[in-house]
Structures are given as C-alpha cells and as structure tokens.
Write a protein that holds these residues in place. Sequence first.
Motif, PDB file in Angstrom:
ATOM      1  N   ALA A  33      35.074 -56.401  55.048  1.00  0.00           N
ATOM      2  CA  ALA A  33      35.624 -56.260  56.782  1.00  0.00           C
ATOM      3  C   ALA A  33      34.476 -56.554  57.740  1.00  0.00           C
ATOM      4  N   ARG A  34      33.220 -56.609  57.174  1.00  0.00           N
ATOM      5  CA  ARG A  34      32.134 -57.135  58.550  1.00  0.00           C
ATOM      6  C   ARG A  34      32.031 -59.106  58.434  1.00  0.00           C
ATOM      7  N   LEU A  35      32.296 -59.505  57.083  1.00  0.00           N
ATOM      8  CA  LEU A  35      32.100 -60.849  56.888  1.00  0.00           C
ATOM      9  C   LEU A  35      33.143 -61.600  57.818  1.00  0.00           C
ATOM     10  N   THR A  36      34.772 -60.926  57.337  1.00  0.00           N
ATOM     11  CA  THR A  36      35.848 -61.567  57.425  1.00  0.00           C
ATOM     12  C   THR A  36      36.208 -62.007  59.035  1.00  0.00           C
ATOM     13  N   PRO A  37      35.609 -61.401  59.835  1.00  0.00           N
ATOM     14  CA  PRO A  37      35.753 -61.466  61.657  1.00  0.00           C
ATOM     15  C   PRO A  37      34.478 -62.594  61.790  1.00  0.00           C
ATOM     16  N   SER A  38      33.505 -62.501  61.445  1.00  0.00           N
ATOM     17  CA  SER A  38      32.581 -63.550  61.652  1.00  0.00           C
ATOM     18  C   SER A  38      32.575 -64.793  61.781  1.00  0.00           C
ATOM     19  N   TRP A  39      33.273 -65.291  60.305  1.00  0.00           N
ATOM     20  CA  TRP A  39      33.140 -66.506  59.316  1.00  0.00           C
ATOM     21  C   TRP A  39      34.631 -66.463  59.773  1.00  0.00           C
ATOM     22  N   ALA A  40      35.775 -66.691  60.689  1.00  0.00           N
ATOM     23  CA  ALA A  40      37.012 -66.770  60.848  1.00  0.00           C
ATOM     24  C   ALA A  40      36.597 -66.678  62.142  1.00  0.00           C
ATOM     25  N   ALA A  41      36.163 -66.125  63.112  1.00  0.00           N
ATOM     26  CA  ALA A  41      35.413 -67.058  64.447  1.00  0.00           C
ATOM     27  C   ALA A  41      34.572 -68.644  64.425  1.00  0.00           C
ATOM     28  N   VAL A  42      33.969 -68.757  62.985  1.00  0.00           N
ATOM     29  CA  VAL A  42      33.129 -69.726  63.308  1.00  0.00           C
ATOM     30  C   VAL A  42      33.835 -70.842  62.212  1.00  0.00           C
ATOM     31  N   CYS A  43      34.871 -70.356  62.003  1.00  0.00           N
ATOM     32  CA  CYS A  43      35.512 -71.756  61.563  1.00  0.00           C
ATOM     33  C   CYS A  43      36.676 -72.287  62.226  1.00  0.00           C
ATOM     34  N   THR A  44      37.263 -71.250  63.541  1.00  0.00           N
ATOM     35  CA  THR A  44      38.157 -71.194  64.358  1.00  0.00           C
ATOM     36  C   THR A  44      37.506 -72.394  65.691  1.00  0.00           C
ATOM     37  N   ALA A  45      36.235 -72.093  65.812  1.00  0.00           N
ATOM     38  CA  ALA A  45      35.276 -72.888  67.076  1.00  0.00           C
ATOM     39  C   ALA A  45      35.306 -74.518  66.081  1.00  0.00           C
ATOM     40  N   ALA A  46      34.810 -73.864  64.250  1.00  0.00           N
ATOM     41  CA  ALA A  46      34.470 -75.985  63.740  1.00  0.00           C
ATOM     42  C   ALA A  46      36.048 -76.452  63.571  1.00  0.00           C
ATOM     43  N   GLY A  47      37.246 -75.553  63.528  1.00  0.00           N
ATOM     44  CA  GLY A  47      38.291 -76.001  63.159  1.00  0.00           C
ATOM     45  C   GLY A  47      38.457 -76.450  62.074  1.00  0.00           C
ATOM     46  N   VAL A  48      38.351 -75.293  61.154  1.00  0.00           N
ATOM     47  CA  VAL A  48      38.633 -75.691  59.586  1.00  0.00           C
ATOM     48  C   VAL A  48      39.144 -74.737  59.005  1.00  0.00           C
ATOM     49  N   ASP A  49      39.106 -74.715  58.056  1.00  0.00           N
ATOM     50  CA  ASP A  49      40.479 -73.804  57.365  1.00  0.00           C
ATOM     51  C   ASP A  49      39.148 -73.188  56.173  1.00  0.00           C
ATOM     52  N   GLY A  50      38.818 -71.555  56.861  1.00  0.00           N
ATOM     53  CA  GLY A  50      37.880 -71.418  56.096  1.00  0.00           C
ATOM     54  C   GLY A  50      38.639 -70.355  55.185  1.00  0.00           C
TER      55      GLY A  50
END
Length: 292
Positions: free
Chosen positions: A81-98
């Motif tokens: 629950a802590r990891l997923t939002p942060s990882w999603a934000a990073v992948c969105t910024a990079a334009g990659v499929d997390g």
Amino acid sequence: MSGDRTRPDLSAVLAVVLAVPVVASSLLVLGLAGKLAWPPYFWVLPAGWALLGGITFVPAFEHLLLPLTFGMRQPTSRELARLTPSWAAVCTAAGVDGARYRLWVDRSRALNAFAAGGRTVAVTRTALDLPPPSLEAILAHELGHHLAGHTRLSLYVWWLELPARLLTRLLRLLALAVPYVGRAFAAFGRSVAVLVTVLLTLGVLTALAFLDPWLLLAPLLGPVLAWSKRLGEYRADLMAARLGYGPELISLFREWIRASGGDERRLWARLLAGHPAHVDRIKKLQDRGFRA
C-alpha cells in the motif's frame, strides 16, 4: 521520456565487455568437459549452456531466482500500500508500464534499494519508512537503471559465468587442504613436504587464474569496473532528476552525509568504489542545473 526502453549507456556496455574473460573461461571449461564426454561434438555443451541461458529472460525464472539469490521477499499488503502509489507516480512520470516490473522488499536494515534483471525493483524496509517524495526519488533512480539497460543482461551474464564461478569456489576450498596434504608427505622429509606444497599451490593458482582471469586482471581492470559502475549510478541519478526528482535526490544525499558524519574517502577507496560519494553525486546533479 517515453516508452520503457532506452539505448544502453556506456556503463551497461562496459559491464558486458568486462565480463568477457570469465564468460570465456566458463565456455572453455564446458568445451573441455564436452571433449571428454563427447569428443566429436564437444561444442554442444557450451553452445547448449549459452542457449539454455535464454531462460534468464523469462520473467517467471527471474522472479524465482532473484529472491533466492538476494534474500528478497514479497511486500506485505501494508508495504504494498505504501509502495504502489509511489511506484505508479514514478512510472507515470517516465511514461512506462509499471506492471512490467515486480516490487520486492529487501531484508536488509540499511536505507537502500536496487534494480536487477529485467523487471525487478527492491527496496529495504527502512526505505519504505521514507516520506512518499523521498521514496519516489529512490524508486525513480532504480527505474533509471532499468531504462539505461544496466540490469537487462545481468542475469544472462551471471548464467554464462556460473560454471567458472562454481569451479573457482571448489578450487578455493581445495586450496585450504593444500597445507594438510603437504604435511602428509612430511614422513619423506621436510624438503619433499615443501616441494609438494609448492607444486599443489602453483597448480591451484594456475587453475584459478584459468577459471577466473579477473584474479590476474583485477589490479588493472578493477578500477575500470568500479568506474563503469559509478557511471551507471550517475546516469540513474540523472534520469531520476529528469523525471522531476532532482531536488529530492539532492536532499536525500545531504541527509545521508549528515547521518554518516561526512562523506570523505581516500583516493584509492574512491577509485575502487562502485557507488560514487554522495558529495560527487550532488555535484553532478548541480552541474546539470538541478537544485534542492
């Protein structure tokens, strides 16, 4: 930055090039074993091993091997629950499929994270306690390693090196027995015992140098390998900074310097370090125009 692949940088290329001596030793060992087992087709064993290494590119194999190798575990529901939002934000910024990547928790108590294989990102439990912006910065750095190609071939190279590495460990264990074997010849005289010990030692050292040329090349190539790893860290920092995490990275590095009471290293330690000093990483980011 868009897409989830970029061209491998110099660090990734050097990592593969510098693995060539050990890979060649492994394939040669397999070739000699094939020569003994099946002389007309001695090449089948090394060629088959290289082809079988393709399994390292299968996500299921990676997710099975890396936890066993590095002692990782799956995140708990709370950690996820802590990891997923942060990882999603990073992948969105990079334009990659997390979803292509799998998140793990490293059992180490240090504040750290790492990327491995083609789809693995791991953080320590301590890193999970960071505020979301800091956690995102660390995850962005690890994603930077993947996007720069630093880890894509790592498992395949590990596979190719495995025969030489295993035999090297066996020979090192045998080396521990050399003094005892020499003493067994003491009944024939001290000179005979010394001669046997010297000959066995030379034989083990020759075999080790054959299986792992790094033993001979390390004094020359060790600093080059460390330099290539530092290049990879700088590149991952820069990619994370370009995703918007430059200020947060600089703040994290400064916090680590304060927590450790400084970041001074002697020249030789700097040359052999695979990770740059935090002060150097801050300077590199500042030279690129990023500020905390």
